[in-house]
Motif scaffolding. Sequence first.
Motif, short mmCIF file in Angstrom:
data_model
loop_
_atom_site.label_atom_id
_atom_site.label_comp_id
_atom_site.label_asym_id
_atom_site.label_seq_id
_atom_site.Cartn_x
_atom_site.Cartn_y
_atom_site.Cartn_z
N GLY A 281 0.80 -1.42 -0.12
CA GLY A 281 -0.01 0.02 0.17
C GLY A 281 0.84 1.18 0.10
O GLY A 281 0.57 2.17 -0.83
N HIS A 282 1.99 1.35 0.77
CA HIS A 282 2.80 2.56 0.87
C HIS A 282 3.46 2.63 -0.32
O HIS A 282 3.51 3.95 -0.98
N LYS A 283 3.78 1.58 -1.06
CA LYS A 283 4.76 1.58 -2.48
C LYS A 283 3.65 2.10 -3.34
O LYS A 283 4.30 3.10 -4.11
N TYR A 284 2.57 1.61 -3.46
CA TYR A 284 1.63 2.06 -4.41
C TYR A 284 1.14 3.68 -4.19
O TYR A 284 1.04 4.31 -5.29
N LEU A 285 0.98 4.00 -3.00
CA LEU A 285 0.78 5.23 -2.74
C LEU A 285 1.90 6.53 -3.18
O LEU A 285 1.73 7.50 -3.69
N ALA A 286 3.01 5.78 -2.92
CA ALA A 286 4.21 6.60 -3.22
C ALA A 286 4.30 6.94 -4.79
O ALA A 286 4.27 8.14 -5.37
N GLY A 287 4.10 5.92 -5.42
CA GLY A 287 3.80 6.10 -7.11
C GLY A 287 2.57 7.17 -7.37
O GLY A 287 2.86 7.98 -8.20
N GLN A 288 1.58 7.24 -6.65
CA GLN A 288 0.42 8.03 -7.01
C GLN A 288 0.89 9.65 -6.59
O GLN A 288 0.72 10.52 -7.36
N VAL A 289 1.69 9.77 -5.53
CA VAL A 289 2.09 11.09 -5.06
C VAL A 289 3.05 11.46 -6.52
O VAL A 289 3.28 12.86 -6.77
#
Length: 280
Positions: A188-196
């Motif tokens: 989840g953290h990795k995916y959110l980093a990509g979104q940011v």
Amino acid sequence: MCAESLLPSSGRRVFVALGDSFTEGVGDRDERLPNGVRGWADRVAEKLAKANPGWEYANLAIRSKRLRHVVSEQLEPALAMKPALITLYAGGNDILDIGTDMAVLMDDYEKLVARLAGSGATLVLFTGFDVKVSAVLELLKKRNTVYNQRVREIAAQYGAVLVDYWCLDAFHDQRMWDSDRLHMSKAGHKYLAGQVLDQLGVPHKIQPKEWEPLPRLSLREWEQQQRRWVNDWVVPLFGRKIRGITLGDSLAARWPEPVRVPRKRGLKKVAENRAKATGA
């Protein structure tokens, strides 16, 4: 594909992350790093440095902090760093507190955003996700809706970048969440980093997980999971609330001062160098 970059390629390049467990990185465990976690903000800092060396990074977020704590403990230190990029998520813990006045909370949130936006930094705000953990917490959905609508309005008013977490369908998969069901997992953290990074126009190669469908649980298996979750997470949470303590009471900020992020091996290299210097 990333949009045109919103960040400076030269001059002062300091990224400061503010908030609570969401930004501290809880759920993304890594004992090599401060407080034993990594998180999306560390990952963003590392991709910034890889795309454009010279970025510095501070993360003032500490788990369990309320909005008032972010204002009193993190705001002035953050502004003193003269950041080019600020991320803010705050208020989620207030939503969980009995008796929170949402109108007052969002007025205070707007005042905080106004101060941060006034710094001239690129400011990133987040809505909250509607975590489906239990019918017990469905009463909080109305508060979440109010929070998210006001965050969207405030982001538009102050020219902030908005990561609309509420609308990220990938988080409907339970594997994007840690065992407490309230914090993101490593994935989840990795995916959110990509979104940011996408919102900021920073190139990266973060790809979402491609999972097989989860096996269907029997009623007994589902009940066992529910009992385990209540015993391991819900009961201790309410116990802490009754005692007036939080998991962040004994913790310091992970990266309290800006650190230069190495282009190779990132913040793990910083942590290793610190450990060597202190003999830890």
